[in-house]
Design a protein around this motif. Structure first.
Motif, PDB file in Angstrom:
ATOM      1  N   MET A  77       0.846  -1.181   0.000  1.00  0.00           N
ATOM      2  CA  MET A  77       0.000   0.000   0.000  1.00  0.00           C
ATOM      3  C   MET A  77       0.892   1.246   0.000  1.00  0.00           C
ATOM      4  SD  MET A  77      -3.196   0.889   2.554  1.00  0.00           S
ATOM      5  CE  MET A  77      -3.670  -0.821   2.548  1.00  0.00           C
ATOM      6  N   PRO A  78       0.641   2.188  -0.912  1.00  0.00           N
ATOM      7  CA  PRO A  78       1.494   3.384  -0.976  1.00  0.00           C
ATOM      8  C   PRO A  78       1.316   4.279   0.248  1.00  0.00           C
ATOM      9  CG  PRO A  78      -0.346   3.572  -2.506  1.00  0.00           C
ATOM     10  CD  PRO A  78      -0.417   2.201  -1.903  1.00  0.00           C
ATOM     11  N   SER A  79       2.379   4.964   0.603  1.00  0.00           N
ATOM     12  CA  SER A  79       2.299   5.897   1.727  1.00  0.00           C
ATOM     13  C   SER A  79       1.505   7.138   1.323  1.00  0.00           C
ATOM     14  CB  SER A  79       3.700   6.305   2.172  1.00  0.00           C
ATOM     15  OG  SER A  79       4.298   7.146   1.197  1.00  0.00           O
ATOM     16  N   ILE A  80       1.043   7.863   2.306  1.00  0.00           N
ATOM     17  CA  ILE A  80       0.340   9.117   2.046  1.00  0.00           C
ATOM     18  C   ILE A  80       1.263  10.085   1.316  1.00  0.00           C
ATOM     19  CG2 ILE A  80      -0.698  11.126   3.195  1.00  0.00           C
ATOM     20  CD1 ILE A  80      -1.813   9.092   5.295  1.00  0.00           C
ATOM     21  N   SER A  81       2.522  10.134   1.722  1.00  0.00           N
ATOM     22  CA  SER A  81       3.489  11.014   1.041  1.00  0.00           C
ATOM     23  C   SER A  81       3.626  10.645  -0.425  1.00  0.00           C
ATOM     24  CB  SER A  81       4.851  10.937   1.726  1.00  0.00           C
ATOM     25  OG  SER A  81       4.784  11.499   3.017  1.00  0.00           O
ATOM     26  N   ASN A  82       3.686   9.344  -0.710  1.00  0.00           N
ATOM     27  CA  ASN A  82       3.796   8.888  -2.095  1.00  0.00           C
ATOM     28  C   ASN A  82       2.559   9.292  -2.897  1.00  0.00           C
ATOM     29  OD1 ASN A  82       3.121   6.417  -4.121  1.00  0.00           O
ATOM     30  ND2 ASN A  82       5.326   6.852  -4.072  1.00  0.00           N
ATOM     31  N   LEU A  83       1.376   9.171  -2.300  1.00  0.00           N
ATOM     32  CA  LEU A  83       0.144   9.576  -2.990  1.00  0.00           C
ATOM     33  C   LEU A  83       0.163  11.067  -3.318  1.00  0.00           C
ATOM     34  CD1 LEU A  83      -2.471   7.563  -0.907  1.00  0.00           C
ATOM     35  CD2 LEU A  83      -1.815   7.135  -3.287  1.00  0.00           C
ATOM     36  N   LEU A  84       0.639  11.881  -2.388  1.00  0.00           N
ATOM     37  CA  LEU A  84       0.711  13.324  -2.625  1.00  0.00           C
ATOM     38  C   LEU A  84       1.637  13.646  -3.800  1.00  0.00           C
ATOM     39  CD1 LEU A  84       0.857  14.410   1.085  1.00  0.00           C
ATOM     40  CD2 LEU A  84      -0.863  15.223  -0.545  1.00  0.00           C
ATOM     41  N   LEU A  91      -0.597  12.928   8.750  1.00  0.00           N
ATOM     42  CA  LEU A  91      -1.221  12.918  10.076  1.00  0.00           C
ATOM     43  C   LEU A  91      -2.452  12.019   9.987  1.00  0.00           C
ATOM     44  CD1 LEU A  91      -1.266  13.995  12.985  1.00  0.00           C
ATOM     45  CD2 LEU A  91      -2.657  15.896  12.153  1.00  0.00           C
ATOM     46  N   GLY A  92      -2.406  10.896  10.698  1.00  0.00           N
ATOM     47  CA  GLY A  92      -3.519   9.947  10.646  1.00  0.00           C
ATOM     48  C   GLY A  92      -3.735   9.463   9.222  1.00  0.00           C
ATOM     49  N   ASN A  93      -4.952   9.648   8.725  1.00  0.00           N
ATOM     50  CA  ASN A  93      -5.274   9.234   7.358  1.00  0.00           C
ATOM     51  C   ASN A  93      -5.271  10.408   6.383  1.00  0.00           C
ATOM     52  OD1 ASN A  93      -7.624  10.500   8.279  1.00  0.00           O
ATOM     53  ND2 ASN A  93      -8.953   9.156   7.098  1.00  0.00           N
ATOM     54  N   SER A  94      -4.494  11.439   6.718  1.00  0.00           N
ATOM     55  CA  SER A  94      -4.460  12.626   5.869  1.00  0.00           C
ATOM     56  C   SER A  94      -3.017  13.069   5.626  1.00  0.00           C
ATOM     57  CB  SER A  94      -5.237  13.774   6.517  1.00  0.00           C
ATOM     58  OG  SER A  94      -4.566  14.224   7.685  1.00  0.00           O
ATOM     59  N   GLY A  95      -2.876  13.962   4.670  1.00  0.00           N
ATOM     60  CA  GLY A  95      -1.555  14.518   4.383  1.00  0.00           C
ATOM     61  C   GLY A  95      -1.687  15.798   3.593  1.00  0.00           C
ATOM     62  N   ILE A 117      -5.015  15.877   1.421  1.00  0.00           N
ATOM     63  CA  ILE A 117      -5.765  14.686   1.036  1.00  0.00           C
ATOM     64  C   ILE A 117      -6.235  13.898   2.256  1.00  0.00           C
ATOM     65  CG2 ILE A 117      -4.644  14.445  -1.214  1.00  0.00           C
ATOM     66  CD1 ILE A 117      -2.956  12.129   0.001  1.00  0.00           C
ATOM     67  N   ILE A 118      -7.337  13.200   2.054  1.00  0.00           N
ATOM     68  CA  ILE A 118      -7.842  12.205   2.989  1.00  0.00           C
ATOM     69  C   ILE A 118      -7.702  10.859   2.269  1.00  0.00           C
ATOM     70  CG2 ILE A 118      -9.838  11.345   4.282  1.00  0.00           C
ATOM     71  CD1 ILE A 118      -8.922  14.074   5.260  1.00  0.00           C
ATOM     72  N   VAL A 119      -7.109   9.894   2.953  1.00  0.00           N
ATOM     73  CA  VAL A 119      -6.836   8.596   2.346  1.00  0.00           C
ATOM     74  C   VAL A 119      -7.711   7.520   2.977  1.00  0.00           C
ATOM     75  CG1 VAL A 119      -5.034   6.851   1.991  1.00  0.00           C
ATOM     76  CG2 VAL A 119      -4.476   9.280   1.792  1.00  0.00           C
ATOM     77  N   ARG A 120      -8.218   6.641   2.117  1.00  0.00           N
ATOM     78  CA  ARG A 120      -9.003   5.490   2.567  1.00  0.00           C
ATOM     79  C   ARG A 120      -8.530   4.262   1.799  1.00  0.00           C
ATOM     80  NH1 ARG A 120     -14.047   6.969   1.062  1.00  0.00           N
ATOM     81  NH2 ARG A 120     -14.053   5.603  -0.736  1.00  0.00           N
ATOM     82  N   ASP A 121      -8.178   3.219   2.515  1.00  0.00           N
ATOM     83  CA  ASP A 121      -7.728   1.961   1.904  1.00  0.00           C
ATOM     84  C   ASP A 121      -6.567   2.177   0.927  1.00  0.00           C
ATOM     85  OD1 ASP A 121      -9.719   0.562   3.319  1.00  0.00           O
ATOM     86  OD2 ASP A 121     -11.189   0.919   1.729  1.00  0.00           O
ATOM     87  N   ALA A 167      -9.243   9.563  -1.166  1.00  0.00           N
ATOM     88  CA  ALA A 167     -10.704   9.646  -1.147  1.00  0.00           C
ATOM     89  C   ALA A 167     -11.166  11.082  -1.354  1.00  0.00           C
ATOM     90  CB  ALA A 167     -11.252   9.093   0.162  1.00  0.00           C
ATOM     91  N   ALA A 168     -10.354  12.042  -0.876  1.00  0.00           N
ATOM     92  CA  ALA A 168     -10.703  13.456  -1.029  1.00  0.00           C
ATOM     93  C   ALA A 168      -9.423  14.273  -1.201  1.00  0.00           C
ATOM     94  CB  ALA A 168     -11.482  13.963   0.174  1.00  0.00           C
ATOM     95  N   LEU A 169      -9.475  15.216  -2.117  1.00  0.00           N
ATOM     96  CA  LEU A 169      -8.387  16.157  -2.367  1.00  0.00           C
ATOM     97  C   LEU A 169      -8.946  17.559  -2.218  1.00  0.00           C
ATOM     98  CD1 LEU A 169      -5.617  17.156  -3.503  1.00  0.00           C
ATOM     99  CD2 LEU A 169      -6.573  16.796  -5.797  1.00  0.00           C
TER     100      LEU A 169
END
Length: 121
Positions: free
Chosen positions: A1-8, A77-81, A102-106, A110-112
């Motif tokens: 699963m990609p990290s939040i930083s990677n998704l950003l 932070l948590g499920n966000s970045g 962003i808010i991340v789910r799974d 999920a939201a930008l």
């Protein structure tokens, strides 16, 4: 699963910074949930991958030479970045700046939320 930083980073580079529509669509399908939402303070709210694909393509069409460059490390932070960035043509002063939240789910976005920031020069 990609990290939040990677998704950003991927969102900046592979979605909003990508000129090739096919590669952009693949990236959107990889990093966004099906029911994602994008909040843009100037253009409105966009629901679903197809709408994000459409608006990202429209933005790229207006500035095909712009590069999005992070100006700070992504923060999680948590499920966000969030990530702060500037955009503009290479070799020139940035044209604008922003922060993506962003808010991340799974493991997917999920939201930008896009915030435009003042340029500091």
């Amino acid at each position: 699963m990609p990290s939040i930083s990677n998704l950003l980073i991927r969102n900046l580079r592979d979605v909003f910074g990508e000129n090739d529509a096919t590669r952009r669509k693949v990236a959107i399908n990889e990093i966004y949930t099906e029911d994602c939402v994008f909040y843009d303070p100037t253009k409105g709210v966009f629901h679903g991958r197809k709408e994000i694909e459409r608006i990202a393509g429209a933005i790229r069409a207006t500035h095909p030479d712009f590069q999005y460059q992070p100006i700070a490390k992504p923060e999680e932070l948590g499920n966000s970045g969030r990530i702060k960035w500037v955009a503009g043509s290479l070799g020139k002063a940035p044209s604008y700046a922003g922060t993506d939240f962003i808010i991340v789910r799974d493991g997917r976005i999920a939201a930008l939320y896009l915030f435009f920031d003042p340029l500091t020069r």
